[in-house]
Scaffold this motif. Structure first.
Motif, PDB file in Angstrom:
ATOM      1  N   GLU A 109       0.833  -1.204   0.000  1.00  0.00           N
ATOM      2  CA  GLU A 109       0.000   0.000   0.000  1.00  0.00           C
ATOM      3  C   GLU A 109       0.866   1.251   0.000  1.00  0.00           C
ATOM      4  OE1 GLU A 109      -3.159  -0.458   3.116  1.00  0.00           O
ATOM      5  OE2 GLU A 109      -1.500  -0.199   4.501  1.00  0.00           O
ATOM      6  N   GLY A 110       0.290   2.346  -0.467  1.00  0.00           N
ATOM      7  CA  GLY A 110       0.995   3.633  -0.420  1.00  0.00           C
ATOM      8  C   GLY A 110       2.091   3.764  -1.459  1.00  0.00           C
ATOM      9  N   VAL A 111       1.936   3.096  -2.599  1.00  0.00           N
ATOM     10  CA  VAL A 111       2.941   3.220  -3.657  1.00  0.00           C
ATOM     11  C   VAL A 111       2.718   4.552  -4.381  1.00  0.00           C
ATOM     12  CG1 VAL A 111       3.894   2.205  -5.758  1.00  0.00           C
ATOM     13  CG2 VAL A 111       3.035   0.722  -3.928  1.00  0.00           C
ATOM     14  N   GLU A 112       3.728   5.400  -4.356  1.00  0.00           N
ATOM     15  CA  GLU A 112       3.590   6.741  -4.928  1.00  0.00           C
ATOM     16  C   GLU A 112       4.532   6.997  -6.097  1.00  0.00           C
ATOM     17  OE1 GLU A 112       3.892   9.610  -1.756  1.00  0.00           O
ATOM     18  OE2 GLU A 112       1.965   9.003  -0.875  1.00  0.00           O
ATOM     19  N   THR A 113       5.640   6.285  -6.152  1.00  0.00           N
ATOM     20  CA  THR A 113       6.628   6.593  -7.194  1.00  0.00           C
ATOM     21  C   THR A 113       6.941   5.380  -8.074  1.00  0.00           C
ATOM     22  OG1 THR A 113       8.578   5.955  -5.910  1.00  0.00           O
ATOM     23  CG2 THR A 113       7.746   8.203  -5.581  1.00  0.00           C
ATOM     24  N   PHE A 139      -1.292   6.303  -4.522  1.00  0.00           N
ATOM     25  CA  PHE A 139      -1.564   7.523  -5.270  1.00  0.00           C
ATOM     26  C   PHE A 139      -0.918   7.493  -6.658  1.00  0.00           C
ATOM     27  CE2 PHE A 139      -2.083  10.231  -1.130  1.00  0.00           C
ATOM     28  CZ  PHE A 139      -3.211   9.495  -0.819  1.00  0.00           C
ATOM     29  N   ARG A 140       0.129   6.678  -6.848  1.00  0.00           N
ATOM     30  CA  ARG A 140       0.745   6.573  -8.167  1.00  0.00           C
ATOM     31  C   ARG A 140      -0.288   6.143  -9.216  1.00  0.00           C
ATOM     32  NH1 ARG A 140       4.488   5.864 -11.820  1.00  0.00           N
ATOM     33  NH2 ARG A 140       4.946   3.867 -12.808  1.00  0.00           N
ATOM     34  N   TYR A 141      -1.240   5.350  -8.797  1.00  0.00           N
ATOM     35  CA  TYR A 141      -2.241   4.823  -9.731  1.00  0.00           C
ATOM     36  C   TYR A 141      -3.528   5.617  -9.633  1.00  0.00           C
ATOM     37  CZ  TYR A 141       1.363   1.472  -8.991  1.00  0.00           C
ATOM     38  OH  TYR A 141       2.598   0.919  -8.839  1.00  0.00           O
ATOM     39  N   SER A 142      -3.993   5.800  -8.404  1.00  0.00           N
ATOM     40  CA  SER A 142      -5.211   6.577  -8.184  1.00  0.00           C
ATOM     41  C   SER A 142      -5.408   6.835  -6.699  1.00  0.00           C
ATOM     42  CB  SER A 142      -6.414   5.814  -8.727  1.00  0.00           C
ATOM     43  OG  SER A 142      -7.613   6.471  -8.360  1.00  0.00           O
TER      44      SER A 142
END
Ligand code: C2E
Ligand code: MG
Ligand code: MG
Ligand code: MG
Length: 292
Positions: A237-241, A259-262
């Motif tokens: 979870e929490g993949v941003e980059t 947030f990287r995806y949505s």
């Protein structure tokens, strides 16, 4: 003189304490009304399969918009809902809404995978949980295999044996279980092995600098290895980059969310996101780590 200032400090403390307590009571009273006043809503965040970029599911996340306070963060109101017991009726509402939404999406041909719903400790401890879940499935007509229940690792230890029985009863319904915020609790490996859980969700705290800090990357690698060793699916979870994604991919992580995806989106936004990326009728595909 020391006494004087001591009393002053105490008064300041008392005022602040009362403010905090009053604020909490206010929030609790407002939350009590929230369901009736229709102030609660669910947002949905995609869970993606890292291997092929396909949609693996959606996590339902509760949102509260208060007429004066505006949008209140779950970090603020979920603890109040838990302490006051309000999480029980609210949680039942979440289950029903999420199951109905999942059913509508499946009817609409959206290849949803699972609808993931968070459960709180209080719900897990209640004898009527299985009936509540069964009821949500029956009312919505959602097949049980499309429902995944998330339980925070931090909750699971306190009543180990009782929780185990409860989880087993949920599994008998045909729903799947995921251990949320994994890595922040203190689940012993022996206990983990006994949990009827099909998925580990690595807490987003570990994403912070996995691509820069070798120690961080060691932790995710260990959790992925552990999960796979126990036959579980592992989600980060929490993949941003892109760098975080690349590392997780190299480590064999199965699914991602972040947030990287949505960001979590209202139902209509989630649909637009899915169909916008696929064209209606096709399978949605996220070019996660797209060939450049
Ligand atoms: P959670 O179950 O671990 O949900 C994931 C949280 O991480 C969500 O916060 C989501 O918005 C956030 N997130 C996702 N991707 C990213 C990212 O890339 N970066 C960052 N910084 N954050 C990301 P949210 O919606 O504020 O929810 C917070 C927590 O509140 C949830 O954590 C869950 O424990 C609880 N919660 C939310 N909805 C419900 C509910 O219906 N029932 C219960 N019992 N708890 C809920
Ligand atoms: Mg969750
Ligand atoms: Mg989580
Ligand atoms: Mg979390």
């Amino acid at each position: 003189q020391g006494k004087e200032s001591g009393r002053g400090d105490f008064r300041i403390f008392e005022t602040r304490f009362n403010d905090a307590a009053r604020q909490r009571m206010h929030l609790e009273n407002e939350l009590r009304q929230a369901l009736l006043r229709n102030e609660l809503a669910l947002h949905y965040q995609p869970l993606l399969s890292l291997g092929d970029g396909r949609l693996a599911g959606a996590e339902a996340l509760l949102r509260w918009t208060h007429p004066e306070l505006g949008s209140v963060s779950p970090a603020h109101f979920i603890p109040v809902a838990e302490d006051s017991g309000l999480i029980v009726p609210i949680g039942a509402w979440v289950l029903e809404q999420a199951c109905h939404q999942a059913r509508r999406w499946l009817d609409d041909g959206l290849p949803l995978g699972v609808m993931a719903v968070n459960l709180s400790a209080l719900q897990i401890q209640r004898d009527d949980l299985v009936a509540t879940v069964a009821n949500a499935l029956t009312l919505s007509g959602l097949p049980a295999q499309h429902l995944e229940l998330e339980i925070s690792e931090a909750y699971i230890l306190r009543h180990a044996e009782r929780d185990l029985r409860q989880l087993a009863r949920l599994r008998e319904l045909g729903v799947s279980l995921a251990l949320d915020d994994f890595g922040t609790g203190q689940t012993s490996l022996g206990h983990l092995r006994r949990l009827p859980v099909g998925k580990l969700k690595i807490d987003r705290a570990f994403m912070a600098d996995i691509d820069r800090d070798p120690a961080g990357a060691t932790v995710t690698r260990a959790i992925i290895g552990l999960g796979h060793g126990l036959g579980m699916t592992v989600l980060a979870e929490g993949v941003e980059t892109e760098a975080q994604e690349a590392l997780l991919r190299a480590q064999g992580c199965d699914q991602v969310q972040g947030f990287r995806y949505s960001r979590p989106l209202p139902a209509a936004g989630f649909e637009a996101f899915v169909w916008g990326r696929s064209g209606r009728g096709d399978t949605p595909y996220w070019p996660v780590a797209a060939p450049h």
